[in-house]
Design a protein around this motif. Structure first.
Motif, PDB file in Angstrom:
ATOM      1  N   ALA A 133     -28.093   7.526  10.062  1.00  0.00           N
ATOM      2  CA  ALA A 133     -29.414   6.957   9.747  1.00  0.00           C
ATOM      3  C   ALA A 133     -29.333   5.465   9.417  1.00  0.00           C
ATOM      4  CB  ALA A 133     -30.031   7.709   8.565  1.00  0.00           C
ATOM      5  N   LYS A 134     -28.219   5.060   8.832  1.00  0.00           N
ATOM      6  CA  LYS A 134     -28.114   3.657   8.419  1.00  0.00           C
ATOM      7  C   LYS A 134     -27.943   2.713   9.612  1.00  0.00           C
ATOM      8  CE  LYS A 134     -25.705   0.759   5.007  1.00  0.00           C
ATOM      9  NZ  LYS A 134     -26.897   0.031   4.599  1.00  0.00           N
ATOM     10  N   VAL A 158     -29.221  14.096  11.854  1.00  0.00           N
ATOM     11  CA  VAL A 158     -29.301  12.723  11.351  1.00  0.00           C
ATOM     12  C   VAL A 158     -28.567  12.694  10.013  1.00  0.00           C
ATOM     13  CG1 VAL A 158     -30.846  10.831  10.722  1.00  0.00           C
ATOM     14  CG2 VAL A 158     -31.528  12.444  12.507  1.00  0.00           C
ATOM     15  N   THR A 161     -28.826   9.976   5.513  1.00  0.00           N
ATOM     16  CA  THR A 161     -30.227   9.616   5.243  1.00  0.00           C
ATOM     17  C   THR A 161     -30.414   9.156   3.805  1.00  0.00           C
ATOM     18  OG1 THR A 161     -30.641  11.941   4.782  1.00  0.00           O
ATOM     19  CG2 THR A 161     -31.239  11.174   6.968  1.00  0.00           C
ATOM     20  N   VAL A 169     -35.973   6.305   7.938  1.00  0.00           N
ATOM     21  CA  VAL A 169     -35.518   7.559   8.542  1.00  0.00           C
ATOM     22  C   VAL A 169     -36.604   8.110   9.461  1.00  0.00           C
ATOM     23  CG1 VAL A 169     -34.774   9.935   8.097  1.00  0.00           C
ATOM     24  CG2 VAL A 169     -34.018   8.105   6.576  1.00  0.00           C
ATOM     25  N   LEU A 172     -36.711   6.196  12.696  1.00  0.00           N
ATOM     26  CA  LEU A 172     -35.599   6.547  13.580  1.00  0.00           C
ATOM     27  C   LEU A 172     -35.861   7.901  14.250  1.00  0.00           C
ATOM     28  CD1 LEU A 172     -32.676   6.089  14.639  1.00  0.00           C
ATOM     29  CD2 LEU A 172     -31.850   7.214  12.560  1.00  0.00           C
ATOM     30  N   MET A 173     -36.334   8.873  13.456  1.00  0.00           N
ATOM     31  CA  MET A 173     -36.558  10.211  14.004  1.00  0.00           C
ATOM     32  C   MET A 173     -37.696  10.192  15.020  1.00  0.00           C
ATOM     33  SD  MET A 173     -35.763  12.543  10.593  1.00  0.00           S
ATOM     34  CE  MET A 173     -35.529  14.152  11.356  1.00  0.00           C
ATOM     35  N   LYS A 187     -32.070  16.571   9.196  1.00  0.00           N
ATOM     36  CA  LYS A 187     -31.320  15.655   8.336  1.00  0.00           C
ATOM     37  C   LYS A 187     -30.173  16.435   7.711  1.00  0.00           C
ATOM     38  CE  LYS A 187     -35.654  13.486   7.029  1.00  0.00           C
ATOM     39  NZ  LYS A 187     -36.603  13.278   5.949  1.00  0.00           N
TER      40      LYS A 187
END
Length: 347
Positions: A133-134, A158, A161, A169, A172-173, A187
């Motif tokens: 996630a980062k 993912v 998170t 997050v 991104l998702m 996640k």
């Protein structure tokens, strides 16, 4: 002997593949797993759970699982493992192939379909992709391999998170869902995933279910995504309203084709055959449940790159609304050509 289920684990460097693998290997689920490592580098499974023997490329882990590195190529390694299992030299229930962070899972998946010997021993279950996630957004921006790994996935995890804010997050998702609406996202924290979400996902089964978020289908134009609907994948049912997600114009995209009209089987077969010949290398995953003229059964097709398979599914239920639904995930796929071509195959 029944076929050995195989899972491909992919994801960018630092996404947590090793953490997930360790968890899968050490968790007490009673399954013996053979892990095939595509890289024996500094990131490999830690020595603490390995019984090291440098002469043998297959290493017994202290919980009865085995780990081996790919010395020649994947084919040879897999057939060696299957032979040792047949002879009773090794006991394992399934195989997990961990690819390098930069690998394209396509050729790995194709090995299971193109090679008769492998196909007689193994059943490819699914491709799992881990995203950090980062660093995920930046990796997706800069590396096509990372985008391809998303396109191929049957399930996306993912990780990390906890290191970024909720909005980041969600963004991104959301981005990932546009690249691959087929794959559920979850996640994960420190590789903690229930084993039921890792194995036996049947991502390559020809089944009559085409799992796509229903809201994704409702948006008539995915690029201008209607913002009036709720998006179930977002927390607390907030509106799916990301002002900045348009910044990502990814080359890996998906599009969905739906029609209530029946397909002319001969025309559709010709068209799909031609499309796969021309665009096969750019087509990552595609799947459809089709309504065919003259058939009282659903027709299911799916493919990876140029390899396409189809099968007769269950009969249309009484009173069930007939129709076709297809999803294509690929690199810069010519949506207009595909849409027009498919329209012309309708009766």
């Amino acid at each position: 002997m029944s076929l050995i289920p195989a899972t491909i684990l992919t994801g960018f460097l630092g996404s947590g593949k090793t953490t997930l693998l360790k968890r899968v290997l050490t968790e007490a689920h009673g399954q013996k797993i053979a892990v095939v490592e595509n890289e024996f580098g500094s990131e490999n499974i830690d020595n603490e759970i390995l019984v090291q023997d440098s002469t043998e490329q297959i290493i017994q882990l202290n919980n009865g699982c085995v780990c081996c590195s790919i010395r020649e190529d994947l084919r040879t390694t897999l057939s060696d493992l299957a032979e040792k299992r047949r002879k009773g030299e090794l006991k394992f229930d399934r195989v997990v192939i961990e690819t390098t962070g930069l690998a394209d899972p396509g050729p790995v998946a194709q090995t299971f379909f193109m090679d008769d010997e492998i196909a007689e021993s193994y059943l490819l279950d699914s491709i799992l992709t881990l995203v950090d996630a980062k660093h995920g957004n930046a990796q997706l921006d800069s590396r096509q391999e990372a985008r391809r790994q998303i396109g191929f996935a049957d399930q996306i995890f993912v990780s990390k998170t906890d290191l970024v804010g909720e909005a980041e997050v969600a963004d991104l998702m959301h981005r990932i869902k546009h690249m691959n609406p087929r794959a559920p996202q979850r996640k994960v924290h420190f590789g903690e995933v229930p084993i039921s979400e890792v194995f036996d996902l049947r991502g390559f089964n020809l089944n009559a279910k085409l799992d796509i978020d229903p809201d994704f289908l409702k948006a008539d134009d995915h690029d201008h995504h209607g913002h009036d609907h709720h998006d179930h994948d977002h927390e607390h049912g907030e509106h799916c309203d990301h002002p900045h997600h348009h910044a990502h114009d990814d080359d890996v995209k998906s599009f969905v084709f739906k029609s209530d009209k029946a397909f002319n089987p001969a025309k559709l077969e010709d068209f799909l055959g031609a499309i796969v010949q021309v665009y096969g290398p750019k087509m990552l995953r595609y799947k459809g449940v089709l309504y065919m003229k003259g058939s009282d059964k659903k027709v299911i097709f799916q493919g990876v790159h140029q390899l396409m398979g189809s099968d007769l599914g269950p009969a249309w239920a009484k009173g069930e609304k007939k129709g076709s639904k297809m999803v294509f995930i690929g690199l810069d796929l010519p949506r207009e050509i595909l849409e027009q071509g498919l329209e012309q195959c309708l009766v």
